[in-house]
Structure formats: C-alpha cells, structure tokens
Design an enzyme around this catalytic site. Structure first.
Site, PDB file in Angstrom:
ATOM      1  N   ASP A 197     -12.832  -7.168  33.827  1.00  9.84           N
ATOM      2  CA  ASP A 197     -12.041  -6.798  32.660  1.00  9.84           C
ATOM      3  C   ASP A 197     -12.326  -5.293  32.052  1.00  9.84           C
ATOM      4  O   ASP A 197     -13.238  -4.628  32.586  1.00  9.84           O
ATOM      5  CB  ASP A 197     -12.012  -7.962  31.495  1.00  9.84           C
ATOM      6  CG  ASP A 197     -10.690  -8.032  30.560  1.00  9.84           C
ATOM      7  OD1 ASP A 197     -10.548  -8.988  30.005  1.00  9.84           O
ATOM      8  OD2 ASP A 197     -10.085  -6.883  30.325  1.00  9.84           O
ATOM      9  N   GLU A 216      -5.495 -10.139  21.512  1.00 12.28           N
ATOM     10  CA  GLU A 216      -7.043 -10.503  21.838  1.00 12.28           C
ATOM     11  C   GLU A 216      -7.910 -10.547  20.288  1.00 12.28           C
ATOM     12  O   GLU A 216      -7.117 -11.318  19.521  1.00 12.28           O
ATOM     13  CB  GLU A 216      -7.675  -9.202  22.367  1.00 12.28           C
ATOM     14  CG  GLU A 216      -6.601  -9.118  23.590  1.00 12.28           C
ATOM     15  CD  GLU A 216      -7.420  -7.972  24.648  1.00 12.28           C
ATOM     16  OE1 GLU A 216      -6.737  -6.984  25.196  1.00 12.28           O
ATOM     17  OE2 GLU A 216      -8.639  -7.907  24.710  1.00 12.28           O
TER      18      GLU A 216
HETATM   19  C1  GLC Z   1      -7.620  -6.294  28.117  1.00 17.02           C
HETATM   20  C2  GLC Z   1      -7.583  -7.882  28.400  1.00 17.02           C
HETATM   21  C3  GLC Z   1      -6.951  -8.414  29.827  1.00 17.02           C
HETATM   22  C4  GLC Z   1      -5.996  -7.257  30.101  1.00 17.02           C
HETATM   23  C5  GLC Z   1      -6.920  -5.970  30.651  1.00 17.02           C
HETATM   24  C6  GLC Z   1      -6.149  -4.679  30.917  1.00 17.02           C
HETATM   25  O1  GLC Z   1      -8.836  -6.036  27.176  1.00 17.02           O
HETATM   26  O2  GLC Z   1      -8.707  -8.814  28.173  1.00 17.02           O
HETATM   27  O3  GLC Z   1      -6.176  -9.497  29.519  1.00 17.02           O
HETATM   28  O4  GLC Z   1      -5.414  -7.621  31.590  1.00 17.02           O
HETATM   29  O5  GLC Z   1      -7.781  -5.642  29.288  1.00 17.02           O
HETATM   30  O6  GLC Z   1      -4.943  -4.667  30.067  1.00 17.02           O
END
Ligand code: GLC
Length: 590
Positions: free
Chosen positions: A289, A481
């Site tokens: 991530d 988030e």
């Molecule tokens: C974000 C999320 C993830 C996402 C990634 C790219 O922080 O946790 O779900 O796909 O970063 O945006």
C-alpha cells in the site's frame, strides 16, 4: 460464473524475458510511482514497471480524454525501453472510475452488499473496466474484500458486508467482472489480511514519516490498527475471501497497512509467503500500500529488506523512487535480498502483464471513450441504487402516490457529493456538484414534476407552505480511510434539527439516510413514519426516487447490522448483547 484459477499460458515467454533482464530492469519492474512524482522519460530511464494515480490523481483538466492522454504518455515512454516491457497503470476505481469527472459513479460496496446480487456486481465491475480502459488503465485497486467488524472504521463502506460468506460471493463476482469479460482488467484484491478486524485505539503513529501530525477527532483511531484475532478467527473471517478470489483467478493482491498480533502486515513473511503463496498457491504478485513499507522501521534499508523478503513483489513507493531503487539494489549487492527473491517477484509481475495481453497491445481502448458516463452505464448504476436501498420502517407512507405534494429538505437532498461519499473525484470526496449526476431531489422532480415539490435544505418554509408528506435526506459528510474513523456514530446535530423542524410541519415524514455504514438512529427513527437506508448511492439518485414512488419495489437487505447503541459496537459485542440489534443482518421491508 467463476473462471478456474487463471490459465497461465505464457510461462515460457516470462522465463525467456527474465533471462534477458539486467538487475536495474528487474528492480524497475518492482517499482510503482505516483504520476506526479515522475516524468514519462524518467519512467523509461529507470525501467519503471507501474505508475498510479492515488485518490484524486487527476490531470489538470479532469476529462476522460485528458486521462487517456496522461496514461498514454507513460506507456509510450515504456515502449522506448530496450525490452519494451509495458508499464501498467493503476487507479482506485472502487465505485466506478470515480476519479474521472463525467464517469458514472456507482453505489459503494456497502450498498452493493445490500443488493445480494452477484450478477449485478459483475456488470458493475465490467462497466468499470470499460471506463478504466477507455483511459488506458489496465489495473483497478479493487475489490476490497475487507470484512468490517467495527462500523466505527472509516473504510466500512468499502466492504460488502460484515458477513464473510457474502463478501466471498460479491468479491469474487467483482473479480470476474473485471477479469473474465472484455476488456480484461487486473483486479487488486485488498487489503491482505484482516484489515476489517483491527481493534479501536491500536493505530500507531510513525514519527519518522508524519512527524507529530495528529488526525482531527477520532481520525486514525482504528484504520491501519492491529488485528488481534487468533489464527483460526483470522482464517475463518478474513482469509477466506482471498482463497476464493485466488480460485476465481486473482493475480494481484494489495497488502494491508494494518498489523496482525502486533506485526505489520508488510513484514508478515508467514502470512504473505508461507500461507498466501505457499498454502493457498497464489501465483500472482503482491503490491504494497501507499508508502506502507516505510511504517515497518525508521531505517529505510531495514524496511525495504524486510518487506521484499516477507514476500512483497512490487512496492507502491510512491514518491522517492530513486531512493527505493538504490536501496533495493544495495540490498541485493550486499546479499540481504537474494536474486532468487528478485526473480520470483519479477516473474510474478511479468506473468500478470502477459496475461493481460499488454505485450501485444499496451495501450488503452480509445474505442471505449464514448462509453464513459454513458446513459447505458448510468442505467446499471440506477438499477444498483434501486436494489440497494433498504426500507427499515414504513407506517403507511411508502410508496408515495405520484400526485403527492411534497416538502423536501435536508443536507443530502440536493448534494451529489454527499451521495457519492469518499473516493469521488478527490480522495476524500467533497460536498456539492462534484461531477455530472442526478441528485435525489432532481430524481423526485423528474418522477412527479417540479410543481408538486417545494425544497429547502434547512426545512424552512413559508407558513402557508403545507404538504401532507415531507422527505428529509440526511447523513454523513464524505470521508475516506482513517479520516472517517468515528467513535460516536450519531447524525450531525443540524440533520436532527431539520428532521424535528419538518416533523412539526407534515403529517407523514420520510427520512432517507446517506451513510457509509449503520449509524445510531433511534432518535430520527422515532421521529419518522418511514425510514430508508440509501447508503452512498453515487451519481444516479434517480434510483432512490424509483423506490420512493413504487416504480420498483424495495428489495434491499442489510449487509451490516444496525446496533441499538454504542455498547453494541463492534460486532462481537453486538452478538453477545442480550437485546440483539436494532435491525439485524438481512433485515429489510418490501
Ligand atoms: C490508499 C489505500 C488503498 C489505495 C492506495 C492507492 O492509501 O489504502 O486502498 O489503493 O492507497 O490509492
């Protein structure tokens, strides 16, 4: 409905290509960079394997055509490299190609869960794939197969349900919708593993990354926290959807920010390699991530070595790609990361790119550009809205007759941004007219005509403005988030005030709730004669009017339990509570 494990017919090509690659080309493939951090020519110079748009990573002028041009510029650069390995572009199209202005925005997964309709979910995923590939994006960071156990989590709405079986059914349908139909698009099943089972108050701060930044309110109190389940519970509740997704052909999995029993998932060699790649036979590649490997240790070298050796195959850097590349190169030269591990990672990445057919055709599907946001696509989203609305209370009010005179009020009645929620045009979403769509008020007016409808957001009308029926649309402001972590779960005070004001004025009061999760609704429920959970329906608010006036019946069934009080949160507390839920999983009037 599901393809068997993805047929991998390119192993010979993968092997042949790998043999030709230099270490720099191999490590470049393992590097994913955010599109604002690199120019296309440097993507070529460093043999970068992937570029992403984070939430809201839009071109200056946010149109489908400009998105397509932005992505093409990186792909054209990759075509100038020695081995011409295609660069794969990734984006979060978690409810439609939601970053792109003009794209259709579907209901979030919390709503799709209430439909129980796997065929619909496949169609939603395929339409999303068509709008993604119209802009050259071959990789969707979706579906989340989280099984949220605590509705205080800001990512609850990205989950289909609190119930593992329902998550499996709809999560695999979404994977097949992306991968088994034209245009073949790579799913990213996320976030591995147990992201929906973290414990409130266990999220750590990482001073070496964020300084002493503190999120406002309850922000990041549970997101990215620690899942303290025993292994049997972790496997039964949270691992099962991954087993199913792999059987359905998943070739990419995104690792979770969260921890399990105190160890960051990005450092969990047992779960990433022994369980996922070994026991479950996952033959695709793991992506990290956003900057998540840096949370492992204050020392970046240690973080890189630990993550790659734990089983990460590609790293979402997303900014300082030169530092990542030089650090991993040093680790290989010093023997802290073996060439065998590097080759395994690169094979997995190349396998997915071959499977996508990108070596034959690396570019987007310009022929699909006219379909972005099309009426046909919006019709499917409207169907999803109709099927996801859950009728929780109805004392002789719904369906409304079409000759009804209506007073309409509430912060969510004419607010497209509030209908869409987070991950809409911008990472956190926004209020108001964020893109093209139909608000619930506009849907009502299209159904019964404007003459019968008086609207005031605050429920303030002239004294002689009378009507038998009032409709109030209330709910959560957009969030994404950890910024959506919320320990109280009550409606905003101004929403309650509008409901009370309208109660005084009309004989029958309909309350429509826009939210990413169940909330504590005892008070507004008591004040209403009818109560509809509409979740985060996206751009096609007409679907709410369709069920209000009986053009289609209410069929939605709760995919998350509504607790009576905060004492019944999280789910284990509810299951032990003698009173039971206010509205249990599966509830819904028709
Ligand atoms: C974000 C999320 C993830 C996402 C990634 C790219 O922080 O946790 O779900 O796909 O970063 O945006």
């Amino acid at each position: 409905m599901h393809s068997s494990r993805t047929a991998l017919t390119n192993e010979a090509e993968v092997e042949a290509l790998l043999q030709q690659m230099t270490l720099a080309e191999k490590i470049g493939q393992m590097t994913q960079v955010e599109k604002n951090s690199i120019q296309p020519e440097d993507a070529a110079n460093y043999f970068i394997g992937s570029v992403l748009s984070g939430g809201g990573g839009n071109p200056q002028n946010n149109t489908p055509e400009n998105w397509a041009q932005m992505v093409r510029s990186f792909q054209e650069a990759a075509q100038t490299t020695r081995l011409r390995i295609p660069l794969i572009y990734g984006s979060d199209a978690v409810h439609g190609h939601n970053n792109v202005r003009g794209a259709v925005i579907f209901p979030h997964n919390v709503a799709l869960g209430a439909t129980r309709d796997a065929d619909l979910v496949q169609r939603v995923a395929n339409i999303t794939a068509r709008e993604l590939q119209a802009t050259g994006v071959h990789w969707n960071f979706a579906p989340a197969v989280s099984v949220p156990q605590d509705i205080r989590w800001g990512r609850t709405y990205e989950g289909f349900s609190e119930n593992t079986e329902l998550v499996i059914t709809l999560g695999t349908a979404y994977v097949c919708g992306l991968q088994d139909h034209d245009p073949r698009t790579l799913a990213s099943v996320k976030h591995f593993v147990g992201d929906g089972g973290t414990r409130w108050g266990t999220t750590r701060s990482y001073s070496w990354m964020y300084g002493n930044w503190q999120a406002p309110g309850d922000g990041y109190k549970i997101d990215q926290g620690d899942n303290q389940d025993d292994e049997a519970t972790l496997r039964a509740t949270h691992l099962a959807p991954y087993r199913a997704a792999i059987e359905a052909g998943a070739l990419n999995i995104m690792v979770s920010f969260s921890s399990w029993q105190g160890t960051k998932m990005h450092a969990q060699r047992y779960l990433l390699t022994d369980v996922l790649k070994g026991e479950l036979g996952f033959n695709g590649f793991l992506i990290s991530d956003w900057m998540a490997i840096s949370q492992i240790d204050e020392d970046y070298y240690t973080s890189v070595v630990t993550a790659i050796n734990a089983g990460l195959d590609m790293v979402m850097v997303p900014f300082d790609y030169k530092a990542f590349i030089s650090t991993l190169t040093r680790a290989v030269e010093q023997g802290d990361v073996s060439m065998t591990r590097i080759d395994d990672a690169v094979q997995r990445i190349l396998r997915a790119k071959f499977w996508l057919g990108m070596f034959d055709y690396p570019f987007g599907r310009d022929d699909l550009l006219p379909e972005v946001g099309s009426a046909a696509h919006r019709e499917v989203a409207r169907e999803a809205v109709r099927k996801s609305a859950v009728l929780l209370k109805n004392e002789g009010v719904l369906p409304l007759a079409k000759d009804t005179r209506l007073l309409v009020a509430g912060s969510g009645a004419d607010n497209l941004g509030k209908q869409c929620g987070g991950w809409s045009i911008d990472w956190q979403g926004a209020q108001g007219e964020i893109t093209q769509g139909t608000t619930i008020l506009e849907g009502i007016r299209q159904t019964i005509g404007g003459a019968q409808v008086s609207y005031n957001e605050n429920g303030v009308f002239a004294d002689d403005e009378r009507a038998a029926v009032g409709v109030v649309v209330v709910g959560e402001a957009p969030y994404a988030e950890g910024l959506g972590d919320n320990g109280t779960l009550t409606l905003p005070a101004e929403d309650i005030a509008v409901i009370e004001r309208m109660r005084q004025r009309v004989k029958k009061l309909v309350v429509i709730l826009l939210s990413g999760r169940p909330l504590l609704i005892a008070n507004p429920l008591a004040l209403s004669d009818a109560f509809v959970a509409a979740w985060l329906p996206g751009t096609e608010g007409q679907g709410v009017a369709d069920v209000l006036f009986g053009d289609t019946p209410f069929v939605g069934r709760l995919s998350f339990s509504f607790p009576r009080s905060i004492e019944q949160v999280p789910l284990p507390a509810l299951k032990q509570h003698p009173d039971g839920a206010m509205f249990p999983f599966g509830y819904g009037l028709s």
